[in-house]
Scaffold this active site. Structure first.
Site, short mmCIF file in Angstrom:
data_model
loop_
_atom_site.label_atom_id
_atom_site.label_comp_id
_atom_site.label_asym_id
_atom_site.label_seq_id
_atom_site.Cartn_x
_atom_site.Cartn_y
_atom_site.Cartn_z
N LYS A 218 0.84 -1.21 0.00
CA LYS A 218 0.00 0.00 0.00
C LYS A 218 0.88 1.26 0.00
O LYS A 218 2.07 1.19 0.27
CB LYS A 218 -0.92 -0.03 1.22
CG LYS A 218 -0.19 -0.03 2.56
CD LYS A 218 -1.14 -0.35 3.71
CE LYS A 218 -0.39 -0.33 5.04
NZ LYS A 218 -1.24 -0.77 6.15
N ARG B 173 -10.74 -0.13 14.56
CA ARG B 173 -10.80 0.88 13.50
C ARG B 173 -11.54 0.34 12.27
O ARG B 173 -11.87 1.10 11.38
CB ARG B 173 -9.42 1.37 13.10
CG ARG B 173 -8.58 0.32 12.39
CD ARG B 173 -7.29 0.84 11.79
NE ARG B 173 -6.64 -0.23 11.06
CZ ARG B 173 -5.43 -0.17 10.56
NH1 ARG B 173 -4.70 0.92 10.73
NH2 ARG B 173 -4.91 -1.19 9.90
N HIS C 246 -6.32 -7.60 12.82
CA HIS C 246 -5.13 -6.74 12.85
C HIS C 246 -4.80 -6.42 14.29
O HIS C 246 -5.69 -6.11 15.09
CB HIS C 246 -5.40 -5.47 12.04
CG HIS C 246 -4.15 -4.70 11.71
ND1 HIS C 246 -3.04 -5.27 11.13
CD2 HIS C 246 -3.84 -3.38 11.89
CE1 HIS C 246 -2.10 -4.34 10.96
NE2 HIS C 246 -2.56 -3.19 11.41
N TYR D 21 14.52 31.21 7.36
CA TYR D 21 13.38 31.94 7.91
C TYR D 21 13.45 32.06 9.42
O TYR D 21 13.72 31.07 10.11
CB TYR D 21 12.07 31.22 7.56
CG TYR D 21 11.72 31.29 6.10
CD1 TYR D 21 11.45 32.51 5.47
CD2 TYR D 21 11.65 30.13 5.35
CE1 TYR D 21 11.13 32.56 4.12
CE2 TYR D 21 11.31 30.17 4.00
CZ TYR D 21 11.06 31.39 3.40
OH TYR D 21 10.73 31.44 2.08
N MET E 295 10.59 25.06 2.15
CA MET E 295 9.80 24.20 1.28
C MET E 295 10.69 23.45 0.27
O MET E 295 10.48 22.27 0.00
CB MET E 295 8.75 25.03 0.52
CG MET E 295 7.81 24.16 -0.31
SD MET E 295 6.66 25.13 -1.30
CE MET E 295 5.69 25.93 -0.05
#
Ligand SMILES: *Cc1c(COP(=O)(O)O)cnc(C)c1O
Length: 358
Positions: free
Chosen positions: A35, A129, A158, A253, A301
């Protein structure tokens, strides 16, 4: 090789050897979890590399399953999370193996299917979940049997704490799972529960197949390391600019780093826009010229700034290692995750689209 600003190198041979090692160690069938673009390792080449080792591939979403079919993967593809009724048609068309976790989806899938659809049923034993609650599983299965076009090929659960040192709740979950299986399984289904942590440390969780993800990529989920795994991913960038700043000058920054004396700095071409965590501002390290050098000031970034030693033998364009080895030094994904206050899973899956996969 093309010249890339920042890129990952994926060792597909290492992934195959890790899979073989896990299979040999557990002596069970292998459901290879690929996945999230194979945990950031590029799913199509990874599944091709695992073709002869994996018995089943597992993905999280229907979209991921369809993409694998479109890439020509013919092996069974288990979709780990329950899907929406609207996706039933796609599942049938692409011959995916969906996970059943609720009635509405099962019913719709049965309605639209023109032939038998193989499914796995997720039993919720405490992760809470997804899945059918273990206390209701027997009743649910009796109802599922009334749907003629669904063929229950597997049952799984799981584990929520397999990677923790205190494994008591793992055994609570396994007891719940086994007690349910006694009632719902006729012995022909594929039973599975073990993620990487359980595959490496909890033989009681093996059943018929193990279902590892992270460990395939050579990263350990916990402190147990019973077999040798090879990290498959190296993340590199390059020096984009170098200079000297005077004593008292700040960097990046907010000027959060102040040079205590004249300082040699290098800008490296990776930032949070590439998935390099901003949390590494002032705490990360990279490998340059075979040595560790600190990230100073805030990660931007697109770029970050590193403090060099005056004697470093480097120039613009030189390779910088973010994860992996350079000379005798190594930065593991675990180390980077720890410094950034997260887990290796998140680091790997956040590596951005701008980072070329080689
Ligand atoms: C992601 C996932 C796995 C693999 O977990 P790892 O810790 O990466 O081995 C196994 N099963 C399910 C249901 C998952 O969601």
């Amino acid at each position: 090789m093309d010249y890339f600003r920042t890129y990952t190198e994926i060792d597909l041979g290492a992934i195959r050897r890790n899979a073989e090692a896990i299979k040999a160690y557990t002596r069970k069938r292998l459901i290879a979890v690929v996945k999230a673009d194979a945990y950031g390792h590029s799913v199509v080449p990874v599944t091709e590399a695992l073709r002869s080792v994996a018995d089943i591939f597992a993905v999280a979403t229907i979209e991921e399953g369809v993409a694998l079919r479109q890439a020509g993967i013919r092996k069974p593809i288990l979709v780990l999370f329950s899907s929406f009724p609207e996706q039933a048609e796609q599942i049938a068309e692409h011959e995916l193996t969906p996970t059943i976790g609720d009635w509405e989806f099962a019913d719709r899938l049965n309605d639209i299917a023109s032939k038998t659809v193989r499914v796995h049923v997720n039993i919720n034993t405490g992760m809470n979940r997804s899945g059918v609650c273990w206390t209701e599983a027997e009743q649910f299965l009796n109802r599922l049997k009334t749907l003629p076009r669904l063929d229950v090929e597997g049952f799984f659960t799981h584990l929520s704490t397999a990677d923790e040192t205190d494994k008591r709740f793992v055994f609570v979950q396994l007891d719940r799972f086994s007690s349910v299986l006694e009632k719902i399984s006729d012995g022909s289904e594929l039973i599975h529960a073990a993620n990487s942590a359980a595959a490496l440390a909890i033989p009681e969780a093996y059943f018929d197949a193990v279902r590892p993800g992270l460990s395939l990529y050579g990263v350990y989920p916990a402190s147990e390391k019973p077999i040798k795994l090879e990290p498959a991913l190296t993340w590199k960038t390059r020096i984009g600019w170098m200079g000297f700043i005077s004593e008292g000058e700040g960097v990046s920054y907010g000027l959060t780093y102040k040079a205590p004396r004249e300082t040699r700095v290098a800008m490296v071409q990776v930032g949070y826009g590439d998935g390099y965590p901003r949390a590494l501002s002032g705490v990360g390290e990279v490998l340059i010229d075979g040595a560790r050098r600190p990230i100073i000031g805030r990660v931007c970034m697109d770029v970050s700034v590193v403090r060099l030693e005056p004697t470093d033998n480097v120039s613009v364009g030189d390779e910088v290692v973010l994860i992996g080895r350079q000379g005798v030094s190594e930065i593991t994904v675990d180390e980077l995750a720890h410094r950034a206050g997260t887990i290796s899973y998140e680091i790997l899956t956040q590596i951005g689209k701008r980072v070329k996969q080689v």
